[in-house]
Design an enzyme around this catalytic site. Structure first.
Site, PDB file in Angstrom:
ATOM      1  N   LYS A   4       0.874  -1.174   0.000  1.00 46.38           N
ATOM      2  CA  LYS A   4       0.000   0.000   0.000  1.00 46.38           C
ATOM      3  C   LYS A   4       0.915   1.229   0.000  1.00 46.38           C
ATOM      4  O   LYS A   4       1.480   1.599   1.029  1.00 46.38           O
ATOM      5  CB  LYS A   4      -0.886  -0.023   1.258  1.00 46.38           C
ATOM      6  CG  LYS A   4      -2.018   0.977   1.254  1.00 46.38           C
ATOM      7  CD  LYS A   4      -1.627   2.267   1.883  1.00 46.38           C
ATOM      8  CE  LYS A   4      -2.670   3.350   1.746  1.00 46.38           C
ATOM      9  NZ  LYS A   4      -2.069   4.582   1.224  1.00 46.38           N
ATOM     10  N   GLU A   8      10.832  16.239  14.634  1.00 47.36           N
ATOM     11  CA  GLU A   8      11.382  16.223  13.284  1.00 47.36           C
ATOM     12  C   GLU A   8      10.735  17.357  12.476  1.00 47.36           C
ATOM     13  O   GLU A   8       9.507  17.429  12.383  1.00 47.36           O
ATOM     14  CB  GLU A   8      10.946  14.882  12.670  1.00 47.36           C
ATOM     15  CG  GLU A   8      11.972  14.160  11.907  1.00 47.36           C
ATOM     16  CD  GLU A   8      11.467  12.792  11.444  1.00 47.36           C
ATOM     17  OE1 GLU A   8      10.349  12.358  11.787  1.00 47.36           O
ATOM     18  OE2 GLU A   8      12.228  12.142  10.727  1.00 47.36           O
ATOM     19  N   GLU A  30      10.156   1.110  10.438  1.00 46.34           N
ATOM     20  CA  GLU A  30      11.204   2.121  10.212  1.00 46.34           C
ATOM     21  C   GLU A  30      10.516   3.462  10.396  1.00 46.34           C
ATOM     22  O   GLU A  30       9.763   3.902   9.529  1.00 46.34           O
ATOM     23  CB  GLU A  30      11.770   1.922   8.797  1.00 46.34           C
ATOM     24  CG  GLU A  30      13.153   2.492   8.623  1.00 46.34           C
ATOM     25  CD  GLU A  30      13.113   3.893   8.046  1.00 46.34           C
ATOM     26  OE1 GLU A  30      13.035   4.846   8.857  1.00 46.34           O
ATOM     27  OE2 GLU A  30      13.161   4.017   6.818  1.00 46.34           O
TER      28      GLU A  30
HETATM   29  C1  SIN Z   1      17.350   6.515   3.227  1.00 47.33           C
HETATM   30  O1  SIN Z   1      17.144   5.357   2.844  1.00 47.33           O
HETATM   31  O2  SIN Z   1      18.445   7.020   3.121  1.00 47.33           O
HETATM   32  C2  SIN Z   1      16.278   7.368   3.865  1.00 47.33           C
HETATM   33  C3  SIN Z   1      15.047   6.646   4.147  1.00 47.33           C
HETATM   34  C4  SIN Z   1      14.001   7.439   4.874  1.00 47.33           C
HETATM   35  O3  SIN Z   1      14.051   8.638   4.991  1.00 47.33           O
HETATM   36  O4  SIN Z   1      13.048   6.806   5.341  1.00 47.33           O
END
Ligand code: SIN
Length: 483
Positions: free
Chosen positions: A178, A384, A253
């Protein structure tokens, strides 16, 4: 061919291009102009369940192949991605906004994960364990986890899919993806190339639409065995809790709040180059972007001046226009967040060194910005920014810098610059992050483990460890051997 030949406006389920059951669609915009590029189906639970069925059927065929057979097909997919790199990059640039060179670089970055895991998939070993019985043998093997659900972000519309898809395919799994509603075309273009490369139909399915309905089906459908997600910590926590309630494996992640420390003994030009790359890559919209730049007193003013000069050299504009190095932010909300962070800093004593305002009155462009006099009560210290704001915090001692860097619930990436070997190891070992760049501002590569600790998530992507999350261990005790 051109980029529009890769723009598919239907979803891929079981090798077929399909509409949503109710025929509803979602418009996809070019963030540089707000113009509609096209639309994709607004799917929900029923279509996701069918995609999971298709993946389950393909999983049988895909997992029964030898690793060498899977590798050969995955290498074809890698080649197809690279053959169409220029057009896929332009499609990505149009829907996401990042500059064309960065977008094309992302296609190569994504394709590299497919090739890497094609090869790593041939090295999934098990063990023969010394048996406590004379007449029985023990094997510990590894098997693919099964059908994987991937929920992927808009900031890397190709590479964050390829990083997950490569690992899933290399391990012998099938996938339902998705993609983010802002950038679904890159995902659908990959689905078309999976077909073209000759992988079994249904091994990669893409459903676009309602995130909550699709995620709910992924969490609750017993045929889906794992969920992998890249996105915010807030959504990741909710998703992980729903998925684990149904005993799914999860890889998360999530967000970061990367410190970027410049010590007095740093090579200042290298530190500025690293900060530029880390901070302004993708207009500051990466989870690993420097979010808090901590500079030791002795070099603070010189660093601030050099960074500002470099930031002023960036060209803001539409990603597909000549010479542009900073694209727009993904949407109005992202732009407002950067403005809010800048305003918060200024209200609390921050001082603009360069930038600080929107560019133009169309699209979502913001000047590459440097603000000094940053303090720990300001928003960018805790949150962030996900935009092109570099806040400069001044510090005096190594201990102070490490304590400030670690003072966050996040633990994805961090960076520091020093020329002293002892300090390099000392600080690297004390920073509580999953990834550390020592005198380097860009650390991502398919061969190294990418992942965070604390609120930045769980699991590893890329590298030889990246397959682990897609494999389950299987123990076999073999008796009846007749001796
Ligand atoms: C990256 O793979 O360098 C960055 C990945 C992300 O910002 O999630």
């Amino acid at each position: 061919m051109g980029w529009t030949d890769h723009l598919h406006e239907r979803c891929m389920i079981g090798g077929l291009w399909v509409e949503a059951d109710g025929g509803e669609t979602i418009a996809v915009n070019d963030p540089s102009t707000g113009e509609v590029l096209g639309s994709v189906p607004k799917m929900g639970r029923a279509e996701t369940a069918r995609a999971i069925d298709a993946a389950q059927a393909a999983f049988g065929e895909w997992s029964a192949m030898t690793a060498a057979e899977r590798c050969a097909l995955m290498l074809k997919l890698h080649q197809a991605l690279m053959d169409h790199q220029a057009d896929l990059g332009e499609l990505l640039c149009r829907e996401m906004g990042k500059p064309l060179a960065e977008a094309r670089g992302e296609i190569a970055y994504g394709a590299a994960f497919v090739r890497w895991f094609a090869e790593e998939g041939r090295r999934i070993y098990g063990d023969a364990i010394p048996s406590p019985w004379r007449d029985k043998r023990i094997l510990a093997t590894q098997a693919p986890v099964g059908v994987v659900g991937a929920i992927t972000p808009w900031n890397f519309p190709n590479a964050m899919i390829a990083r997950k898809l490569g690992a899933a395919l290399g391990a012998g799994c099938a996938m339902v993806c998705k993609p983010a509603s802002a950038t679904p075309f890159s995902a659908l273009a990959v689905a078309a190339l999976v077909e073209e490369a000759g992988l079994p139909k249904g091994v990669f399915n893409v459903v676009t639409g309602s995130a909550s309905a699709i995620a709910a089906e992924m969490c609750e459908n017993p045929k889906l065995r794992k969920i992998t997600f890249t996105g915010s910590t807030e959504i990741g926590k909710e998703l992980a809790s729903n998925a684990t309630r149904h005993m799914k494996r999860v890889s998360m992640e999530l967000g970061g709040n990367a410190p970027f420390i410049v010590f007095d003994d740093a090579d200042l030009d290298a530190a500025v180059a690293g900060a530029m790359a880390s901070k302004y890559r993708n207009s500051g919209q990466t989870c690993v972007c420097a979010n808090r730049i901590l500079v030791q007193s002795g070099v603070h003013d010189a660093f601030a001046a050099k960074l500002a000069r470099a930031a002023e050299g960036l060209k803001v504009g539409r990603g597909y226009d000549e010479g542009v190095t900073q694209g727009p932010l993904i949407d109005a909300a992202a732009l407002e967040k950067v403005e809010e962070h800048v305003a918060d800093m200024l209200a609390k004593g921050g001082e603009i060194v360069t930038g600080g305002a929107r560019v133009g009155n169309q699209g979502t462009f913001f000047q590459p910005t440097v603000v000094k006099n940053a303090t720990t009560d300001m928003k960018p210290f805790r949150e962030e920014t996900f935009g092109p704001l570099a806040p400069l915090f001044r510090f005096e001692t190594e201990e102070e810098a490490v304590a400030m860097a670690n003072d966050t619930p996040y633990g994805l990436a961090c960076y520091f610059y020093t020329r002293e070997l002892g300090r390099a190891f000392r600080v690297m070992e004390r920073l509580q992050f999953g990834m550390v760049g020592v005198n380097e501002g860009i650390i991502s590569t398919e061969v190294a483990p990418f992942g965070g600790v604390k609120d930045s998530g769980m699991g590893t992507e890329g590298s030889k460890y990246g397959l682990d999350d897609y494999l389950v261990r299987k123990y076999a005790l073999i008796g009846g051997l007749g001796f």
